[in-house]
Design a protein around this motif. Structure first.
Motif, short mmCIF file in Angstrom:
data_model
loop_
_atom_site.label_atom_id
_atom_site.label_comp_id
_atom_site.label_asym_id
_atom_site.label_seq_id
_atom_site.Cartn_x
_atom_site.Cartn_y
_atom_site.Cartn_z
N MET A 160 0.83 -1.22 0.00
CA MET A 160 0.00 0.00 0.00
C MET A 160 0.86 1.25 0.00
O MET A 160 0.57 2.22 -0.71
N GLU A 161 1.93 1.23 0.81
CA GLU A 161 2.78 2.42 0.91
C GLU A 161 3.56 2.66 -0.39
O GLU A 161 3.65 3.80 -0.87
N GLU A 162 4.10 1.58 -0.96
CA GLU A 162 4.84 1.73 -2.22
C GLU A 162 3.94 2.26 -3.33
O GLU A 162 4.34 3.12 -4.12
N MET A 163 2.74 1.73 -3.40
CA MET A 163 1.82 2.14 -4.48
C MET A 163 1.31 3.57 -4.24
O MET A 163 1.12 4.33 -5.19
N TRP A 164 1.06 3.91 -3.00
CA TRP A 164 0.56 5.27 -2.68
C TRP A 164 1.58 6.33 -3.08
O TRP A 164 1.21 7.41 -3.55
N GLU A 165 2.85 6.00 -2.94
CA GLU A 165 3.90 6.92 -3.41
C GLU A 165 3.80 7.14 -4.91
O GLU A 165 4.30 8.13 -5.43
N ARG A 166 3.19 6.17 -5.58
CA ARG A 166 3.01 6.27 -7.04
C ARG A 166 1.58 6.68 -7.39
O ARG A 166 1.10 6.45 -8.50
N ASP A 167 0.88 7.28 -6.40
CA ASP A 167 -0.47 7.83 -6.59
C ASP A 167 -1.55 6.78 -6.82
O ASP A 167 -2.63 7.09 -7.37
N ALA A 168 -1.29 5.56 -6.38
CA ALA A 168 -2.28 4.47 -6.53
C ALA A 168 -2.87 4.12 -5.16
O ALA A 168 -2.19 4.21 -4.14
N THR A 169 -4.13 3.70 -5.17
CA THR A 169 -4.79 3.25 -3.94
C THR A 169 -4.92 1.73 -4.00
O THR A 169 -5.36 1.17 -5.01
N THR A 170 -4.58 1.08 -2.89
CA THR A 170 -4.47 -0.38 -2.86
C THR A 170 -5.25 -0.91 -1.67
O THR A 170 -5.14 -0.36 -0.57
N PHE A 171 -5.99 -1.98 -1.88
CA PHE A 171 -6.86 -2.50 -0.83
C PHE A 171 -6.74 -4.02 -0.73
O PHE A 171 -6.62 -4.71 -1.75
#
Lengths: 244, 244, 244, 244
Positions: free
Chosen positions: A165-176
């Protein structure tokens, strides 16, 4: 452009302890029933729905109109002891869209304001297509579920998931988290190298190996299904990152 | 002594992609409906039920008999397209009980073995009482839900939760997210100092301040309700750790 | 022209007793859950859904496309241990439409043919608007629910309902019990005199006084809501038959 | 002696039209979800549950304690926008028990009294065993479902059912439609001749041939399962009336 809907239960925290605390299994059954209904209702409109915190459900609702949102909101109000407010917003990235949808709801009042009830606010500029990534853990059943205890698995999936989640959020993505050892991202249009970096970073941080299928489409359901096929390709001899 | 039931969906991963991947919103509705039903059915027997990974649900089932488990298992099989296997075990601590329950299920075959179907295995020695702790985040609505975007809140709750789960697991307790900013632990009989250390450790690691109510009782429902009252005491001017 | 969908559970009778009879409360929970989901899913498309015999559900689905039907059918198959077949047909009257929809399903094979599974057949020519009538019993609570025993009320509502169904069916309308003392008809465009005759005939046959609101609209939901408003007018000092 | 519980939704009629009429598909989903939950919850206590009029649900609850009733009542209140009151009474016959349970609820106030909310009243003297009869229509699928239109079948099942309900009620038994072509009676201890007379009377009145399995047991679930086995015996070459 991607459309996000934030569904927030109105004044839920106070309700759960008024007039006195309510039994936890009743609350769990209530929350998961509302979530099942939101999944069914938005699913009928080709969306994706994530439970997130259960009292704040995040949906991707490309092409779903405000009237169709209102029908879902009304149905919750008619079937449950609580009501929901909704913010619907478009953004360049999932991060931007969820930020705008959140601001719309926050502008209507606090999540624990008893006067804020069944608001539906939107700021729509149109959408086109989106990218979805479906991750799971390499050989999770053989390595973990069948080998270590259920809570050890739970923790391992949580740790890998948080790193992801953190890695993807840095790339502006939301992960669930979506159950089992599966995580789904709604992402801006990342390329295979970027997914490779994310998978490597999660392995470096947590020792857990992920694989991922990536799909694109005009609706969340279509992009999500393509991502699932990509993941099947990965399972059947493909690489750790498979675009479909 | 504490009784744990591991409910594992039989051969679920393969089912979700056979004959081809199934739509995600349908799977979400299915999983959360099964979980709602498990909450209702075990809730009727004074238990606590946690979704954990959804395909592996962890229940605390003090005093619930094997026959009563069988009735729940049969009902799932009659109402859903999947079946469940169950392991039921007693242990000195939640950690020990969940380990034993997991081993019982694992001994019956892999979670992805199509021949393992609707097993119910138990190893019971009797239970007496248990401790439950109900945590939430200090002023979560004012500080986070009403202030930052929904995904930022989601991440913050995940980070605090993972730190909490790890701290408690070191103390032989199992901890689960139950929605909003709430986490519930089934714990061995920890004292106020130990809870103080846990809360401090989570704050140190994540900057998130928790508070906690602690209750004890002969059934999970009773202990859980006492914990909720403890948390209410904390909200109404009490300390960060409140035994009820 | 009116569109009717017959939803028939595939091979349901044999399933309920294989390998041995299944517990009745499980079957009741299963049937009513499927019906709740059909109500939610078709309700999102402005339809009306009637439980009829539960294994044969009758829907009025003006403007709902074959693809939208397929999505509902798929969702049932993904969430329940049984599948459904559907026939969708347009007709000049509800009687004609339900006849055509039934024939479409029957042509696919017997309701107890294990080879007939998830069929979706349609014969559509277009629809325009329809009439809905919402009946209830005059002063039912004061006269019956609060006065006589629950089974006596049950029988009285059944008797009045059967008389009403028969009278309306002679006029090419289909009528269904919807709970309490309420019956809803989807009707060809009957006029106030015809409704007056029906109400009089039911009173003559059963001594039960009905009143009725009648509405028209482009969708079943719209016509049904108009009928409810007509019934409110009747309750609030209007006549026994109120068009809205 | 047989125990009956009348579950009545509090002030339901007014709620359905306040502040204005609610959408019918929402009401149908609500009612059938409550009924599914009641079936699950009382089913876990070996009961039988019949939807009757949906706002008045009739349950047979041999051996279910007042506390267990209270837990079910609380769970409905925590999960739905409406509450329920319950009357629980024992009687020599189902007719007497349902009469007593109805009177208990009626004494608490009108079904449409906004001050009457979540009452639970009981008058228990103890129970021992009961008789259940499970009826269905001879060759219903071949003769009717596969041959005539769905509404014609609906009417035929209604007509046969009403005749059956009336014949059984004269013999102090309560009989309910349970879907398809199935009816279940909770009966005083009738003998094979009496069932033969009932089946003959229904055929004489409606031209519909019924068959019936009869079972007895200490709980409604046990007696009901025996009745199902009796009906299977009838299907497999037995007579029109089969005791198991």
């Amino acid at each position: 452009m991607v459309r996000t809907t934030l569904v927030q239960i109105d004044n839920y925290g106070p309700w759960t302890v008024t007039p006195e605390p309510r039994r936890e299994t009743d609350l769990q059954a209530l929350q998961s029933s509302i979530y099942a209904d939101l999944s069914t209702a938005f699913g009928a409109h080709e969306s994706l729905v994530f439970f997130s915190r259960f009292d704040n459900v995040v949906c991707f609702t490309e092409d779903v109109s405000v009237d169709e949102h209102r029908a879902v909101q009304r149905s919750v109000g008619n079937r449950y002891p609580v009501t929901v407010s909704m913010g619907v917003a478009d953004g360049e990235t999932p991060k931007e869209a969820v930020g705008r949808a959140s601001a719309l709801v926050q502008n209507e009042g606090s999540a624990q304001d008893s006067d804020r009830k069944e608001r539906l606010v939107s700021d729509l500029s149109g959408t086109d297509s989106l990218q979805v990534a479906h991750f799971d853990i390499e050989n999770a059943t053989e390595r973990y579920t069948d080998e270590i205890d259920a809570y050890g698995c739970h923790l391992l999936v949580e740790r890998a998931g948080l790193a992801l989640m953190e890695e993807m959020w840095e790339r502006d993505a939301t992960t669930f988290f979506v159950g089992g050892d599966n995580y789904i991202s709604v992402a801006p249009f990342l390329d295979a190298d970027e997914y490779g970096e994310v998978v490597a970073a999660v392995e470096e941080r947590t020792d857990v190996e992920l694989k991922v299928g990536v799909g694109e489409g005009g609706t969340p359901a279509e992009a999500g299904m393509a991502a699932k096929h990509g993941l099947e390709d990965s399972r059947n001899g493909g690489g750790r990152v498979e675009f479909y």
